[in-house]
Design a protein around this motif. Structure first.
Motif, PDB file in Angstrom:
ATOM      1  N   ALA A   1       1.063  -1.308   0.167  1.00 12.02           N
ATOM      2  CA  ALA A   1      -0.292   0.186  -0.400  1.00 12.02           C
ATOM      3  C   ALA A   1       0.908   0.682   0.379  1.00 12.02           C
ATOM      4  O   ALA A   1       0.416   2.358  -0.313  1.00 12.02           O
ATOM      5  CB  ALA A   1      -0.856  -0.030   1.111  1.00 12.02           C
ATOM      6  N   ASP A   2       2.015   0.801   0.506  1.00 11.71           N
ATOM      7  CA  ASP A   2       2.581   2.506   0.776  1.00 11.71           C
ATOM      8  C   ASP A   2       3.632   2.267  -0.533  1.00 11.71           C
ATOM      9  O   ASP A   2       4.844   3.370  -0.945  1.00 11.71           O
ATOM     10  CB  ASP A   2       3.833   2.130   2.081  1.00 11.71           C
ATOM     11  CG  ASP A   2       5.019   1.090   1.763  1.00 11.71           C
ATOM     12  OD1 ASP A   2       4.153  -0.061   1.462  1.00 11.71           O
ATOM     13  OD2 ASP A   2       5.978   1.237   2.429  1.00 11.71           O
ATOM     14  N   ARG A   3       3.479   1.496  -1.708  1.00 13.56           N
ATOM     15  CA  ARG A   3       4.288   2.108  -3.269  1.00 13.56           C
ATOM     16  C   ARG A   3       3.725   2.355  -4.252  1.00 13.56           C
ATOM     17  O   ARG A   3       2.237   2.623  -3.994  1.00 13.56           O
ATOM     18  CB  ARG A   3       5.444   0.528  -3.506  1.00 13.56           C
ATOM     19  CG  ARG A   3       5.565  -0.093  -2.422  1.00 13.56           C
ATOM     20  CD  ARG A   3       6.424  -1.591  -3.300  1.00 13.56           C
ATOM     21  NE  ARG A   3       6.832  -1.881  -2.111  1.00 13.56           N
ATOM     22  CZ  ARG A   3       7.925  -3.778  -2.347  1.00 13.56           C
ATOM     23  NH1 ARG A   3       7.498  -3.593  -3.545  1.00 13.56           N
ATOM     24  NH2 ARG A   3       8.323  -3.521  -1.492  1.00 13.56           N
TER      25      ARG A   3
ATOM     26  N   ARG B   1       1.687  -1.845  -7.177  1.00 12.25           N
ATOM     27  CA  ARG B   1       0.903  -2.633  -5.997  1.00 12.25           C
ATOM     28  C   ARG B   1      -0.657  -3.735  -6.916  1.00 12.25           C
ATOM     29  O   ARG B   1      -1.302  -4.175  -6.354  1.00 12.25           O
ATOM     30  CB  ARG B   1      -0.282  -1.525  -5.172  1.00 12.25           C
ATOM     31  CG  ARG B   1       0.300  -0.717  -4.332  1.00 12.25           C
ATOM     32  CD  ARG B   1      -0.612   0.254  -3.413  1.00 12.25           C
ATOM     33  NE  ARG B   1      -1.493   0.795  -3.999  1.00 12.25           N
ATOM     34  CZ  ARG B   1      -1.340   2.374  -4.309  1.00 12.25           C
ATOM     35  NH1 ARG B   1      -0.286   2.461  -4.015  1.00 12.25           N
ATOM     36  NH2 ARG B   1      -2.018   3.187  -4.994  1.00 12.25           N
TER      37      ARG B   1
END
Length: 610
Positions: free
Chosen positions: A433-435, A440
């Motif tokens: 989720a942080d990419r 994703r």
């Protein structure tokens, strides 16, 4: 003269008043103190319950042992000479003795254990020097014992005993400091039943704290016995076959990372585990003996992780051993039928990526037009890449979860088992989720990886055994079971465990038959990936199975074999996994053959021949 009289009278009166105070006012207190110095209430450790195999053979029982303890108030820990005298006899330094006393000082009214499982020479020496060791007591206690030859087996199943922790002492005040309690395995799972209930003994002691006579006692209540599903002889055979194969590869220039493996034997009709081995293992007797600290330290520093139960707690990509699950997903999605022809050219294309099948670099001829059964027997990646992608990751993930992957099996073995991972687009979106959005997104190439048991997919060997039990039973599988019965100290059965349904995979009979035929082809087909390992194996047992070779970047591949026999009336499932030692057909399959020979008694038949 008169002054002297009054001084004497006052002194006499003071003495009389003091005597009256001590005898009348404080008399009960000093009487109780005198009695407490003369009498001791000592705990009597309960005999720990035995652990037996399915035939009643003892895997863990008890034996008598001696422990040296000190009596608080009688033993002076500040007396350096006393500490050194005691230390010379039992092989401990004064600092170690002080540390033991400090650890056990929670119960100031009870003996504090200093060293358990004394040698015969140590006991004799203590008795010979008893007058020089005030406050030192030798106690007789039951200790865990592992009878030979079965005693060296099933370490990861049985688990081991270790000193009770501060948290355990806080939660259960019936424990004594330095008590040995179950830390892993069945010893931990069934600790409350195995430990029993301690008794008490009232003793009269002399000025040195030595027992003079027994004034009364309350006998301990022994712990319950466990009757396992394991077969000790089969367990020994499994451990031997697994160890020999791992040892033959470990340390060689070609396999520098080899050194670990796992094997499990299960009855698919009930979920009963007949054998469970993790290599390397450990000796549970040494884990609870006098040299436990040194032994535990050596195991903890071993790079091959002997304390890790690879069957339940290590997760790996399943490789081609996962293909039967993908096959069912392909059939259920409508991407193929059991007899639908497929031309395998050895390549699969997705976007700009071209995947090359394992047999192409080896110069093997193309298998040509094949069916699902052929694809399983010959482990044709091309088939599962293309048709797995057509079925889609959601279909493969649903099928995998239906077989029990991605969740705990529920095995009653501390600390349980890991769930592994069944990936899908939702998981990837959350995991990364942080990419950036591109990282994703789920790609078709990732579906192809999962279709052949690679990529993000991870499983435990125990989950593989459960999944192949479902294949053997044509859909039904049971919760893995290690304990058959719990018996009270008088021999009565307290609880009997029945098979517990864990899941059901629904599919038409024709689908099951096409998959089972393919798994038989792995053993019997001219291009079957386990044909060499099972060459000459008696055909009446009709083994069905699947090999797997898991690619690991920068290291040698892992090897899998999972199968069952007889193929059309299965009574046993065997799963073997070996780390970084080569493909499943050359490493895991020979171990599986040795296990099946032991199970069916084929080695005994060979021995009996003239």
């Amino acid at each position: 003269m008169r002054s002297l009289f009054w001084v004497t009278a006052l002194i006499f009166l003071a003495l009389v008043l003091r005597l009256w105070y001590l005898q009348v006012v404080r008399g009960p207190y000093y009487q109780e103190l005198a009695v407490s110095n003369r009498l001791r209430s000592l705990p009597i450790q309960a005999p720990r319950g035995a652990i037996l195999d399915r035939e009643g053979r003892a895997l863990a029982t008890i034996r008598n042992s001696f422990t040296v303890s000190v009596l608080p108030g009688r033993f002076d820990p500040t007396d350096q000479d006393l500490l050194e005298r005691l230390g010379r006899i039992i092989g401990m330094t004064p600092d170690q003795i002080r540390e033991a006393i400090q650890t056990g000082s929670r119960y100031a009214h009870e003996p504090i254990r200093i060293k358990r499982d004394l040698s015969r020479a140590e006991v004799i020496s203590l008795e010979e020097h008893r007058d020089e060791l005030p406050g030192v007591l030798v106690e007789q206690e039951p200790a865990r014992y592992y009878p030979k030859p079965e005693g060296a087996v099933a370490g990861h199943v049985l688990g081991y005993l270790g000193p009770v922790s501060t948290e355990q002492l806080r939660q259960d005040p019936t424990y004594r400091p330095a008590d040995l309690v179950g830390q892993t395995g069945l010893e931990a799972t069934y600790e409350s039943l195995l430990r029993g209930v301690a008794g008490r003994q009232e003793l009269e002691v002399n000025a040195l704290g030595r027992p003079v006579q027994v004034l009364g006692s309350q006998l301990p209540i022994p712990g319950h016995d466990l009757v396992l599903t394991l077969d000790a002889k089969l367990q020994a055979a499994v451990e031997k076959a697994l160890h020999e194969q791992v040892a033959s590869r470990a340390g060689s220039p070609r396999y520098p990372d080899a050194g670990g493996g796992a094997a499990i034997v299960m009855n698919p009709r009930t979920g009963e585990i007949l054998a469970l081995a993790s290599e390397p293992g450990f000796d549970p007797e040494r884990m609870s003996g006098s040299s436990r600290a040194e032994y535990y330290a050596s195991l903890s520093q071993d790079r091959h992780l002997p304390l890790l139960n690879r069957v339940t707690w290590a997760t790996y990509q399943p490789g081609s051993a996962f293909k039967p699950v993908t096959a069912l997903a392909i059939l259920r999605s409508g991407a193929a039928t059991p007899r639908m022809p497929f031309y395998a050219d050895g390549y699969a294309r997705t976007g700009r990526l071209v995947k090359t099948d394992w047999w192409v670099p080896l110069g093997m001829p193309s298998p040509g037009t094949i069916t699902l059964t052929d694809a399983l027997a010959q482990s044709i990646n091309d088939y599962f890449w293309e048709l797995g992608a057509k079925a889609g990751i959601e279909a493969i993930a649903r099928e995998a979860r239906a077989f029990g992957f991605g969740r705990s099996t529920g095995i009653q073995l501390h600390p349980g088992d890991r769930p592994g991972l069944v990936p899908d687009p939702a998981w990837k979106a959350q995991r990364f989720a942080d990419r950036p959005p591109g990282d994703r997104q789920w790609f078709e190439a990732e579906t192809m990886d999962v279709a052949i048991g690679q990529g993000y997919l991870t499983v435990t060997p125990l989950q593989m055994a459960q999944a192949f039990s479902a294949l053997a039973n044509r859909g039904t599988y049971y919760r893995p079971q290690l304990v058959r019965e719990i018996r009270a100290p008088d021999g009565g059965v307290v609880k009997r465990f029945e098979p517990e349904l864990a899941g059901r995979v629904e599919a038409p009979a024709a689908w099951w038959e096409s998959i089972i035929d393919g798994l038989e082809g792995v053993i019997r087909s001219p291009r079957g990936t386990a044909r060499n390992a099972f060459a000459g194996f008696p055909r009446e047992y009709r083994v069905a199975g699947k090999t797997g070779s898991v690619e690991v970047p920068g290291k040698e591949v892992h090897g899998w074999f999972a199968g069952f026999a007889p193929a059309h009336n299965p009574e046993v499932v065997v799963v073997v996994f070996i780390e970084h030692a080569g493909g499943g057909g050359s490493t895991a399959a020979p171990v599986a053959r040795a296990i099946l020979e032991a199970y069916f008694g084929l080695n005994e038949e060979k021995t009996a021949l003239p």
